[in-house]
Scaffold this motif. Structure first.
Motif, PDB file in Angstrom:
ATOM      1  N   PHE A 295       0.841  -1.192   0.000  1.00  0.00           N
ATOM      2  CA  PHE A 295       0.000   0.000   0.000  1.00  0.00           C
ATOM      3  C   PHE A 295       0.877   1.244   0.000  1.00  0.00           C
ATOM      4  CE2 PHE A 295       0.463  -1.125   4.534  1.00  0.00           C
ATOM      5  CZ  PHE A 295       0.976   0.067   5.036  1.00  0.00           C
ATOM      6  N   PHE A 296       0.308   2.322  -0.483  1.00  0.00           N
ATOM      7  CA  PHE A 296       0.978   3.622  -0.534  1.00  0.00           C
ATOM      8  C   PHE A 296       0.171   4.565   0.353  1.00  0.00           C
ATOM      9  CE2 PHE A 296       1.336   7.861  -2.498  1.00  0.00           C
ATOM     10  CZ  PHE A 296       2.713   8.013  -2.565  1.00  0.00           C
ATOM     11  N   ALA A 297       0.809   5.137   1.356  1.00  0.00           N
ATOM     12  CA  ALA A 297       0.052   5.857   2.372  1.00  0.00           C
ATOM     13  C   ALA A 297       0.752   7.125   2.820  1.00  0.00           C
ATOM     14  CB  ALA A 297      -0.184   4.948   3.584  1.00  0.00           C
ATOM     15  N   LEU A 298       0.016   7.903   3.587  1.00  0.00           N
ATOM     16  CA  LEU A 298       0.552   9.088   4.245  1.00  0.00           C
ATOM     17  C   LEU A 298       0.354   8.878   5.737  1.00  0.00           C
ATOM     18  CD1 LEU A 298       1.808  11.834   3.462  1.00  0.00           C
ATOM     19  CD2 LEU A 298      -0.469  12.833   3.688  1.00  0.00           C
ATOM     20  N   ALA A 299       1.431   8.959   6.492  1.00  0.00           N
ATOM     21  CA  ALA A 299       1.387   8.708   7.929  1.00  0.00           C
ATOM     22  C   ALA A 299       1.600  10.001   8.701  1.00  0.00           C
ATOM     23  CB  ALA A 299       2.462   7.700   8.319  1.00  0.00           C
ATOM     24  N   VAL A 300       0.859  10.138   9.791  1.00  0.00           N
ATOM     25  CA  VAL A 300       0.934  11.329  10.639  1.00  0.00           C
ATOM     26  C   VAL A 300       1.746  11.016  11.893  1.00  0.00           C
ATOM     27  CG1 VAL A 300      -0.408  12.926  12.062  1.00  0.00           C
ATOM     28  CG2 VAL A 300      -1.282  12.201   9.836  1.00  0.00           C
ATOM     29  N   ASN A 301       2.593  11.936  12.282  1.00  0.00           N
ATOM     30  CA  ASN A 301       3.302  11.814  13.555  1.00  0.00           C
ATOM     31  C   ASN A 301       2.279  11.957  14.683  1.00  0.00           C
ATOM     32  OD1 ASN A 301       4.844  12.185  15.908  1.00  0.00           O
ATOM     33  ND2 ASN A 301       6.466  13.277  14.826  1.00  0.00           N
ATOM     34  N   PRO A 302       2.027  10.887  15.440  1.00  0.00           N
ATOM     35  CA  PRO A 302       0.974  10.917  16.462  1.00  0.00           C
ATOM     36  C   PRO A 302       1.431  11.473  17.803  1.00  0.00           C
ATOM     37  CG  PRO A 302       1.917   8.746  16.392  1.00  0.00           C
ATOM     38  CD  PRO A 302       2.665   9.566  15.360  1.00  0.00           C
ATOM     39  N   ALA A 446      13.720   9.582  14.626  1.00  0.00           N
ATOM     40  CA  ALA A 446      13.894  10.614  15.650  1.00  0.00           C
ATOM     41  C   ALA A 446      12.585  11.348  15.938  1.00  0.00           C
ATOM     42  CB  ALA A 446      14.960  11.612  15.201  1.00  0.00           C
ATOM     43  N   GLY A 447      11.568  11.134  15.113  1.00  0.00           N
ATOM     44  CA  GLY A 447      10.293  11.810  15.319  1.00  0.00           C
ATOM     45  C   GLY A 447      10.293  13.258  14.882  1.00  0.00           C
ATOM     46  N   THR A 448      11.280  13.649  14.069  1.00  0.00           N
ATOM     47  CA  THR A 448      11.381  15.042  13.628  1.00  0.00           C
ATOM     48  C   THR A 448      10.692  15.221  12.276  1.00  0.00           C
ATOM     49  OG1 THR A 448      13.576  14.544  12.734  1.00  0.00           O
ATOM     50  CG2 THR A 448      13.480  15.519  14.926  1.00  0.00           C
ATOM     51  N   TYR A 449       9.395  14.984  12.264  1.00  0.00           N
ATOM     52  CA  TYR A 449       8.581  15.136  11.062  1.00  0.00           C
ATOM     53  C   TYR A 449       7.141  15.362  11.502  1.00  0.00           C
ATOM     54  CZ  TYR A 449       6.872  10.402  11.969  1.00  0.00           C
ATOM     55  OH  TYR A 449       6.294   9.311  12.548  1.00  0.00           O
ATOM     56  N   ASP A 450       6.315  15.808  10.580  1.00  0.00           N
ATOM     57  CA  ASP A 450       4.894  15.970  10.857  1.00  0.00           C
ATOM     58  C   ASP A 450       4.081  14.888  10.141  1.00  0.00           C
ATOM     59  OD1 ASP A 450       5.328  18.314  12.420  1.00  0.00           O
ATOM     60  OD2 ASP A 450       5.551  19.460  10.567  1.00  0.00           O
ATOM     61  N   LEU A 451       4.363  14.688   8.876  1.00  0.00           N
ATOM     62  CA  LEU A 451       3.764  13.600   8.121  1.00  0.00           C
ATOM     63  C   LEU A 451       4.852  12.963   7.262  1.00  0.00           C
ATOM     64  CD1 LEU A 451       1.491  16.246   7.836  1.00  0.00           C
ATOM     65  CD2 LEU A 451       0.099  14.238   7.312  1.00  0.00           C
ATOM     66  N   ALA A 452       4.583  11.772   6.756  1.00  0.00           N
ATOM     67  CA  ALA A 452       5.584  11.082   5.942  1.00  0.00           C
ATOM     68  C   ALA A 452       4.900  10.122   4.984  1.00  0.00           C
ATOM     69  CB  ALA A 452       6.565  10.317   6.835  1.00  0.00           C
ATOM     70  N   PHE A 453       5.446  10.002   3.787  1.00  0.00           N
ATOM     71  CA  PHE A 453       4.970   8.988   2.857  1.00  0.00           C
ATOM     72  C   PHE A 453       5.408   7.627   3.375  1.00  0.00           C
ATOM     73  CE2 PHE A 453       4.850  12.705   0.066  1.00  0.00           C
ATOM     74  CZ  PHE A 453       3.588  12.546  -0.482  1.00  0.00           C
ATOM     75  N   ASP A 454       4.461   6.704   3.372  1.00  0.00           N
ATOM     76  CA  ASP A 454       4.673   5.421   4.030  1.00  0.00           C
ATOM     77  C   ASP A 454       4.161   4.314   3.124  1.00  0.00           C
ATOM     78  OD1 ASP A 454       5.237   3.530   5.937  1.00  0.00           O
ATOM     79  OD2 ASP A 454       3.645   4.107   7.323  1.00  0.00           O
TER      80      ASP A 454
END
Length: 616
Positions: A295-302, A446-454
Motif C-alpha cells: 500500500f501507498f500511504a501518508l502517515a501522521v506523527n501521532p 527521531a520523530g522530527t517530522y509531521d507527516l511522511a509517505f509510508d
C-alpha cells in the motif's frame, strides 16, 4: 515505512529502517546512480567465461545483511535466498508449505507446536542443518533484544524453544498464537552465529561467502553497489539454474531502464507508467503489470514517544487533534492520485490490507469514509480551533502552519503526490514543506517530522504489518530503535491485536483484523491512498521463464518466498543469439510436498516482511 520496503515488508520490528518502504515497501522506485555495464554484450547477461548471470536492478540500498537487523525489502528478499525459513508460501495458493520443516502439528490446547526438521538440508560449509540451529536462532531472539530487532514480535509469546533431537523443534507458547505457520524468520547456523558478540552492531558483511542453507550463497557485497550470489549446489529443492544472481543498485530509475534496454541488467522492478509504456515497445523485453501486495500511504506523527513515556522529536501539536488529521485526509483526492500519478496502474486505497488478500481486505462504509471534500475539511479545521489569518491557518502563537512531509527522493510517486497535496492543503490555508531525501530513516526514527509517505508490503498472514502499530513496538527508550512504523500506541487497537493473534478460527480472526483496520482508519494516523500494481520488466532473451506469485497475475520482485529467482531459467546461448523473442513465459506452480496441518486447519497462510517497501 517499508515502502518500498516496504518501508517495508516484509516491515521492522525493533529495527531501524523498515521505513524505507514508504512508497512501496517493499517497494522500490528508481532514481540515482549512473549504471556501469556488468556485461558487454547487449542481449547477454554473461561474463567472459560465458557465465549466465541474472542481474536485478534495485533502487534500495541494503540496510544490513544480518537477518536479525534488516528491515528493507531488498535486504529481506536477499535473506530469503540465503537462509531457509521453517515454512514457505505456496506460489499458487499462498498456503504454508514445507521448507526447513517438513511437517508441523499443534497440541490440543494449541500451546505446544512440534516441527519436524528435514534431514537433507546442509549449510553451505558442508555441515548439516538441524533443529538445534532453529532452536538457537529463536532462543537468541528471545534472550537478546538486539537479536529481536527485525522479527522480535514473532517470539514475544514464546515460553520456551527446544530441540529434543536433530529433527524435532518444540515451541511452547504462553497463550495461543495464530501465526505459528507464519513465522517469517530466517534460520541461521548456530556454529557461525554463536561467535557473534554484539548483535546490534554485527552486519554480517565482512567475511564471504556467507554460510547459509537457502537456494543461493552470498559471495560478495559492496555498499550501495551490488550484492552477488551463487547457486547453493546442495539446496534440498534443487540448485537455481543461473550461474550467478546480482542485485545491482541504481539510484536513478531511468538509468536502470536504460541498462535493461542495453541488456546490462536482466530485470527492473517498480517502473513508472512512462517507463512501462516505453518498454512495451522495446524488443526482447517483457513487462509484467499485476496487482501488488503493498500500500501507498501518508502517515501522521501521532506524538512520537518511547515506551517509557519519553517524547521523541517535534511533531506539530495540532496533529494530535483527530479533527485536524481527518481534515487533511478529506483534502486528498484518491481518484486523482490513481489517474494522474499512477495512471491507472494502481487501485484506490481503502483499508490497511490490499484487496489481493480478500480474506482480510476491508473498506469503510459510505458513512465512515473520508471522501474528498475541501469544504467539509475546512469546517473540521474551524471546529478544531485552527484560526485563519490572511488566508493562512495559524497556530496558538499566530504563526502560519506549515507541515513537514518526509519524502523519499528515490520515489517519483512521493514527489508527484506531494505537489497535489500542496495544492489541496493550500486551499485549506495549510502550508507544506516537502522534505525529499535519500535518508528518511533518521528523521523518521527521531520523530522530527509531521507527516511522511509510508508503505509496506503485506504478507498473506497480515500479523506483521498489524504488529508495527502496537504499543509494544515502540522503542523502549528514546535512545533505542523500536519496531514501530509510525509511533502509534492505542489501547483499543492493542486489545484487538491480541485477540486476533490468539484466534485460530479463520472467519473470526478475519473479522477482528477488519475491526483493527476500521479503528486505525478512524484514528486518522494512516491515510492509505493507493494499492500500486507491481509493474516490472525483464529481458526475455536472458530469462526464458520465471515464476510469478500468485500464479495468475502475480509479482516477480519482492515475493513471499524465493520462487522467482530460484525458478528463473536462462535462455541458452544458441536461443539468445538467434534472437528468439517467443521463448519467454511465466512458469507457475513449483511446489510439491505433503503438508501436515494438525489441529489448526488449512486456513493459515504466511506473512512476511520489505520490504520494503517495505520490511518487506
Amino acid at each position: 515505512m517499508n515502502t518500498q520496503e516496504a518501508h517495508g515488508g516484509t516491515g521492522r520490528r525493533h529495527r531501524a529502517p523498515r521505513l524505507v518502504a514508504a512508497t512501496g515497501a517493499l517497494a522500490l522506485a528508481f532514481t540515482g546512480a549512473a549504471a556501469t555495464p556488468l556485461h558487454p554484450a547487449p542481449a547477454q547477461a554473461r561474463a567472459a567465461e560465458d557465465k549466465q548471470v541474472l542481474t536485478v536492478a534495485v533502487a534500495q540500498s541494503v540496510d544490513s545483511l544480518s537477518p536479525f537487523l534488516a528491515g528493507r525489502l531488498v535486504s529481506t528478499s536477499i535473506h530469503r535466498l540465503m537462509y531457509e525459513y521453517l515454512l514457505n508460501y505456496d506460489p499458487k495458493t499462498n498456503e504454508p508449505v514445507p521448507a526447513f520443516a517438513t511437517a508441523w502439528e499443534a497440541s490440543e490446547d494449541k500451546l505446544t507446536w512440534t516441527y519436524t526438521i528435514r534431514d537433507d538440508s546442509k549449510w553451505s560449509d558442508g555441515k548439516q542443518a538441524t533443529a538445534e540451529d532453529a532452536a538457537w536462532t529463536l532462543g537468541k531472539m528471545m534472550s537478546d533484544d538486539a537479536a529481536a530487532t527485525a522479527n522480535g514480535s514473532f517470539v514475544g509469546n514464546f515460553e520456551s524453544v527446544s530441540a529434543p533431537s536433530k529433527d524435532k523443534l518444540v515451541i511452547k507458547l504462553k497463550k495461543p498464537q495464530a501465526t505459528m505457520t507464519a513465522l517469517d524468520i530466517p534460520i541461521v547456523p548456530k556454529h557461525v552465529w554463536e561467535k557473534v558478540g554484539d548483535f546490534s552492531k554485527f552486519n554480517n558483511d565482512q567475511k564471504f561467502p556467507i554460510v547459509g542453507n537457502g537456494p543461493y550463497v552470498l559471495t560478495d557485497y559492496k555498499v550501495d553497489q551490488y550484492v552477488k550470489m551463487e547457486p547453493n549446489k546442495d539446496f534440498w529443492r534443487g540448485a537455481p539454474k543461473f550461474d550467478e544472481l546480482v542485485f545491482k543498485y541504481y539510484k536513478d530509475g531511468d538509468a536502470a531502464v536504460a541498462a535493461l534496454k542495453k541488456g546490462e541488467v536482466s530485470f527492473v522492478p517498480n517502473l513508472t507508467p512512462a517507463q512501462a509504456a516505453d518498454l512495451k515497445n522495446a524488443g526482447n523485453i517483457k513487462v509484467n503489470d499485476a496487482p501488488g501486495r503493498r500500500f501507498f500511504a501518508l502517515a501522521v506523527n501521532p506524538g512520537a514517544k518511547a515506551r517509557n513515556g519519553d517524547k521523541l522529536g517535534d511533531g506539530h501539536e495540532s496533529l494530535l487533534d483527530q479533527r485536524v488529521r481527518n481534515a487533511l485526509f478529506k483534502a486528498v483526492d484518491r481518484d486523482t492520485i490513481i489517474d494522474k500519478v499512477f495512471q491507472g496502474h494502481a487501485v484506490k486505497g481503502e483499508g490497511y490490507i490490499p484487496p489481493r488478500y480478500d480474506k482480510y481486505f476491508w473498506k469503510p462504509s459510505p458513512e465512515q469514509e473520508l471522501t474528498f471534500d475541501i469544504e467539509a475539511a475546512d469546517k473540521l479545521l474551524d471546529e478544531a480551533g485552527l484560526k485563519k489569518k490572511d488566508g493562512k491557518r495559524v497556530d496558538e502563537d499566530g504563526e502560519p502552519i506549515v507541515y513537514r512531509v518526509l519524502c523519499h527522493a528515490t520515489d517519483p510517486n512521493d514527489k508527484a503526490v506531494g505537489q497535489y497535496l500542496e495544492e489541496w492543503w493550500g486551499r485549506l490555508g495549510i502550508g507544506m514543506d516537502l522534505q525529499c531525501s535519500d535518508n528518511v530513516s533518521d528523521p523518521w526514527l527521531a520523530g522530527t517530522y509531521d507527516l511522511a509517505f509510508d508503505g509496506w508490503s503485506v504478507n498473506p498472514d497480515p500479523d506483521f504489518v498489524l504488529s508495527i502499530h502496537t504499543c509494544d513496538a515502540l522503542p523502549a527508550t528514546k535512545e533505542d530503535v523500536g519496531a514501530t512504523d509510525n509511533f502509534i500506541c492505542d489501547k483499543k487497537y492493542d486489545e484487538l491485536y491480541e485477540r486476533q493473534l490468539a484466534e485460530y478460527d479463520p472467519a473470526k480472526r478475519a473479522d477482528l483484523v477488519k475491526q483493527m483496520q476500521s479503528h486505525l482508519y478512524d484514528l486518522g494516523y494512516m491515510n492509505v491512498m493507493a494499492y500500486p500494481n507491481a509493474v516490472e520488466a525483464y529481458r526475455s532473451d536472458q530469462i526464458k521463464s520465471i515464476t510469478t506469485m500468485p500464479a495468475e497475475a502475480g509479482n516477480i520482485y519482492g515475493q513471499d518466498g524465493y520462487w522467482s529467482w530460484w525458478s528463473a531459467e536462462p535462455v541458452a546461448s544458441d536461443e539468445a543469439s538467434s534472437g528468439d523473442q517467443d521463448s519467454t513465459g511465466v512458469i507457475i506452480g513449483i511446489v510439491a510436498g505433503v503438508v501436515v496441518l494438525v489441529a489448526v486447519g488449512a486456513f493459515m497462510a504466511v506473512r512476511r516482511r520489505s520490504t520494503a517497501d517495505e520490511r518487506e
